[in-house]
Enzyme design. Structure first.
Site, PDB file in Angstrom:
ATOM      1  N   GLU A  59       0.852  -1.184   0.000  1.00 39.38           N
ATOM      2  CA  GLU A  59       0.000   0.000   0.000  1.00 39.38           C
ATOM      3  C   GLU A  59       0.888   1.234   0.000  1.00 39.38           C
ATOM      4  OE1 GLU A  59      -2.833   0.265   3.139  1.00 39.38           O
ATOM      5  OE2 GLU A  59      -3.633  -1.744   2.787  1.00 39.38           O
ATOM      6  N   ASP A  70      -6.611   8.305   9.850  1.00 34.91           N
ATOM      7  CA  ASP A  70      -5.229   8.046  10.244  1.00 34.91           C
ATOM      8  C   ASP A  70      -4.966   8.480  11.676  1.00 34.91           C
ATOM      9  OD1 ASP A  70      -4.709   7.099   7.724  1.00 34.91           O
ATOM     10  OD2 ASP A  70      -3.940   9.001   6.969  1.00 34.91           O
ATOM     11  N   TYR A 186     -10.946  -5.112   2.933  1.00 35.90           N
ATOM     12  CA  TYR A 186     -10.062  -4.684   4.012  1.00 35.90           C
ATOM     13  C   TYR A 186     -10.898  -4.643   5.286  1.00 35.90           C
ATOM     14  CZ  TYR A 186      -6.340  -1.731   6.122  1.00 35.90           C
ATOM     15  OH  TYR A 186      -5.333  -1.217   6.893  1.00 35.90           O
TER      16      TYR A 186
END
Length: 277
Positions: A59, A70, A186
């Site tokens: 990634e 994040d 994911y």
């Protein structure tokens, strides 16, 4: 003829990586690195070090000014990359360089706003030219992803959706239905932002089994990310999932070494993770 075309798409390289790992009786290792951190040239070297150490898929983080998913570690890396002048075009130049020096499939991990501003179709075309096989866009809900998925498919790329553990069953079913050939899902190990943790969540296995109930018979691999750090984490997760993503722990490790020692440190670390598979 149609089948042969499918086999040579960028997304088919993701399928091949999962297939090869499965044949070897192990999971897929997916390191994440922020492009442009600690600087542009060094980030390319670090990505290639992970490829050499056994990464199956990589990634490539695309820095953005407001990265909602994040944690502090990756936010800091993205901030530094932007301060040093990283742009979308420079990001793609680095991806192209990496793709020219490695056959490991590359996935863009980035937010929707830069893609939308650049132009969805134009972005996917540039991504394909730059060796990108798939896209992960954490702030793009599946319900609003039709335009990007259409453009990605046109350029042979996979759009990869995230499923956190709080996702209702009907939404899991919808995401599975939207997941195309050559993609994977994911599975986010916990609700919240990215960041390395000491222990895996106790619910993780049952969460993956719940998602697996909807992917059964559909040949859609499941990868787990957010919080994975140690070889023990990787070994445990890949007993019930098809792949493991490691991001913040790699960025943390970069910070612990001077630039001349970072490549070796990252290569040794990723090798230790790969060995745990």
């Amino acid at each position: 003829m149609e089948q042969n075309q499918d086999q040579v798409t960028p997304a088919s390289r993701i399928t091949k990586a999962f297939g090869q790992a499965s044949q070897q009786g192990r999971g897929v290792l997916i390191p994440y690195l922020m492009v442009g951190y600690p600087n542009a040239e060094q980030s390319a070297k670090l990505v290639l070090a992970t490829a050499k150490a056994g990464a199956d898929i990589i990634e490539l983080g695309m820095p953005f000014s407001d990265p909602l998913a994040d944690g502090a570690t990756i936010q800091h890396a993205g901030h530094v990359a932007l301060e040093q002048g990283m742009t979308l075009n420079k990001y793609m130049e680095i991806a192209r360089f990496i793709a020219a020096h490695s056959n490991v499939p590359l996935i863009t991990m980035g937010y929707y706003n830069p893609i939308l501003n650049y132009g969805i179709e134009r972005f996917c075309a540039l991504a394909r030219e730059s060796g990108i096989c798939g896209l992960i866009v954490p702030d793009l809900p599946p319900e609003e992803a039709a335009d990007l998925q259409r453009a990605a498919k046109q350029h042979g790329q996979a759009l990869i959706f995230l499923i956190p553990p709080t996702t209702p069953d009907e939404r899991i079913e919808r995401i599975v239905d939207l997941t195309a050939t050559g993609s994977f899902i994911y599975c986010v190990s916990l609700s919240g932002v990215t960041g390395a943790r000491k222990e895996l969540p106790s619910h993780l296995r049952s969460f993956i089994e719940r998602v697996r109930g909807y992917t059964k018979g559909k040949d859609i691999p499941l990868a787990v990310g957010f919080g994975l750090k140690t070889p023990e984490h990787i070994a445990a997760v890949t007993t019930f999932a098809d792949g493991a993503v490691v991001g913040s722990a790699i960025v943390d490790l970069i910070d612990q070494y001077p630039e001349e020692d970072q490549v070796e440190a990252i290569q040794n670390y990723v090798y230790s993770l790969h060995s745990a598979l």
